[in-house]
Design a protein around this motif. Structure first.
Motif, PDB file in Angstrom:
ATOM      1  N   VAL A 402       0.830  -1.200   0.000  1.00 49.28           N
ATOM      2  CA  VAL A 402       0.000   0.000   0.000  1.00 49.28           C
ATOM      3  C   VAL A 402       0.865   1.251   0.000  1.00 49.28           C
ATOM      4  O   VAL A 402       2.070   1.204   0.278  1.00 49.28           O
ATOM      5  CB  VAL A 402      -0.941   0.023   1.241  1.00 49.28           C
ATOM      6  CG1 VAL A 402      -1.877  -1.160   1.209  1.00 49.28           C
ATOM      7  CG2 VAL A 402      -0.135   0.030   2.547  1.00 49.28           C
ATOM      8  N   PRO A 408      -3.364   0.416   6.527  1.00 45.14           N
ATOM      9  CA  PRO A 408      -3.595  -1.023   6.701  1.00 45.14           C
ATOM     10  C   PRO A 408      -3.856  -1.342   8.179  1.00 45.14           C
ATOM     11  O   PRO A 408      -3.115  -0.882   9.052  1.00 45.14           O
ATOM     12  CB  PRO A 408      -2.275  -1.632   6.223  1.00 45.14           C
ATOM     13  CG  PRO A 408      -1.245  -0.587   6.521  1.00 45.14           C
ATOM     14  CD  PRO A 408      -1.932   0.747   6.417  1.00 45.14           C
ATOM     15  N   VAL A 418      -8.015  -2.211   4.595  1.00 45.98           N
ATOM     16  CA  VAL A 418      -7.195  -1.135   4.052  1.00 45.98           C
ATOM     17  C   VAL A 418      -8.124   0.022   3.733  1.00 45.98           C
ATOM     18  O   VAL A 418      -9.160  -0.165   3.067  1.00 45.98           O
ATOM     19  CB  VAL A 418      -6.448  -1.553   2.767  1.00 45.98           C
ATOM     20  CG1 VAL A 418      -5.528  -0.421   2.314  1.00 45.98           C
ATOM     21  CG2 VAL A 418      -5.657  -2.819   2.987  1.00 45.98           C
TER      22      VAL A 418
END
Length: 504
Positions: A402, A408, A418
């Motif tokens: 990410v 997250p 997420v």
């Protein structure tokens, strides 16, 4: 912290360090087994921190085996070793009894075992065994006196290390008061006012206007300064109050009180002018003594101010570090202990905040939920240690895939999330499709047959006017659709992804 701390067994072998400890010196070994029954024995590897300076604590510790080192942090943030703890030594009694933060950091120097007695345990043992209570009180008194650990409660709230640090700035010795010889005093009498005072009379008070100095002919006078300066006791021949005479219009900076019957010679301005004309040598002598005293006092004052300035700098440095520590503490409170990513508390705070901002600004918010397939079977078949490895591995994959601005989180046992912002519908769906092959199926090295794990994914994009709970419910329905369809599937906005399933 150290390894898990199991309760001592019903009939524990008493560690030698506990037997040798002065805390328990009045007990026979058989009695000691009963005393420590139910207490926790922690195991630490060399280099592990037992307690940290500044942290809250209400436990006392006994070194049951091994060696530990005690460090204090100085204002330069460098740690210096101040003590070495060996088998039988105990520590932590000041924090236990006063509730103040830990005054030092204790680190295991070798593999060691540490017996912990929390406040309830200590109170219980002390109530049943007065010898233990007496030993604790004696050690606390000795340590408090030697280190001045609780000299001022307010200063202790800044940083005990400030008090423990040895100050390398030496203050000049207290300057002796100006004084005249008996012959010089006798020569002053014809020009001055002589008065006899009883015990406890105030000659002048701090803040009074003054125009005369005093020479003590007989008796003693106490000069009392502001609170942080000690009083001075002056005797025959010594001079006080010279500033008010030499500096016109100056107010008294201290209070002078007779310590017993006293005979004082007062020199006012007319007497000073007459003495200047007729006995200049006496005035020169008086000024010489007074100026020498004032110069030495000024030097002491400058040194004293420098020392207090350094203490203030240390206090400000501590406040800065405290702010950082509080920030760190807040981060820890929002972090999942097992996986190291954000926890449910952080997730709920952030999704609520993002949705509220989106309602005002029109920015987008997207949510992806990830759930490990048949995770209970992993735990049941291979044990919770392997289950924990699976959770950590998924968190690691998620965190590495990410953006820095994404969030997250682990929001439940085997459920992750997420949170994305600033992505339109197409970009959010594309990010979910990119994550699906990575998270949908992965192997766990170091397990039997390189355990293969699959996870289902479900996501949704925030709709106008929607609450965060409604967004979560739609993402959860997408996740349910993916799980119902098999293993390793992705569903976005309650529609199953086409042809991208990574089935096991």
């Amino acid at each position: 912290s150290g390894a898990a701390a199991p309760l001592l067994p019903a009939a524990p072998p008493v560690p030698e360090g506990v037997v040798r400890s002065p805390l328990f010196s009045s007990f026979a070994r058989e009695e000691l087994a009963a005393v420590i029954h139910g207490l926790r024995l922690h195991a630490y590897s060399a280099g592990q921190v037992v307690v940290s300076e500044g942290e809250a604590g209400d436990s006392l510790f006994v070194i049951a085996s091994g060696v530990a080192r005690v460090f204090v942090e100085g204002p330069d943030r460098r740690h210096r070793e101040v003590r070495r703890l060996e088998s039988g030594d105990f520590f932590g009694e000041i924090s236990l009894l006063t509730g103040s933060p830990r005054t030092a950091t204790v680190i295991a120097a070798t593999d060691c075992e540490v017996l912990e007695l929390d406040r309830a345990a200590v109170l219980g043992v002390a109530a049943r065994h007065p010898a233990v209570r007496a030993t604790i009180e004696r050690f606390c008194l000795e340590r408090a006196e030697s280190a001045e650990e609780q000299a001022v409660r307010g200063a202790a709230s800044f940083r005990p290390a400030i008090e423990a640090e040895i100050d390398d700035l030496e203050l000049p010795a207290e300057a002796p008061a100006p004084s005249l010889a008996a012959g010089e005093i006798a020569a002053l009498v014809p020009y001055c006012t002589v008065a006899v005072h009883g015990e406890g009379e105030t000659v002048f008070a701090r803040g009074d206007a003054g125009d005369r100095l005093y020479v003590i002919d007989e008796g003693e006078v106490e000069v009392r300064f502001e609170q942080r300066r000690p009083l001075k006791r002056l005797g025959p021949g010594e001079i006080f109050g010279e500033l008010a005479l030499l500096s016109s219009g100056r107010r008294r900076t201290a209070t002078a009180v007779t310590a017993g019957p006293c005979r004082l010679i007062a020199i006012d301005r007319p007497a000073l002018e007459r003495l200047t004309r007729e006995r200049p040598e006496l005035i020169v002598r008086l000024l010489e003594q007074s100026c020498a005293y004032l110069v030495e006092s000024e030097q002491r004052l400058v040194a004293d101010l420098r020392r207090h300035n350094r203490e203030l700098e240390r206090a400000l440095d501590f406040l800065h570090r405290t702010k950082q520590e509080l920030s760190t503490a807040e981060t820890l409170a929002q972090t999942d202990e097992l996986t190291g990513i954000y926890n449910r508390r952080c997730f709920e705070e952030q999704i609520r905040s993002h949705v509220e901002r989106a309602a005002l600004s029109g920015l987008t918010v997207a949510l992806l939920l990830v759930d490990i397939d048949h995770f209970k079977q992993v735990n049941d078949r291979l044990g919770h240690q392997v289950g924990d490895l699976v959770l950590r591995r998924l968190a690691h994959l998620l965190q590495g895939a990410v953006r820095w601005s994404d969030l997250p989180c682990r929001i439940g046992g085997d459920e992750f999330a997420v949170l994305w912002t600033d992505l339109d519908a197409r970009a959010a769906a594309r990010r979910a499709y990119e994550l699906q092959p990575l998270l949908g199926a992965f192997e766990l090295a170091g397990t039997p047959s390189h355990l293969g794990v699959t996870a289902s994914l479900g996501g949704a994009l925030l709709r106008p006017g929607e609450t965060w709970q409604e967004l979560f419910a739609r993402a959860d329905r997408s996740l349910y659709l993916a799980k119902r369809s098999g293993r390793g599937y992705l569903a976005w906005d309650e529609r199953l992804a086409d042809g991208d399933a990574a089935q096991a």
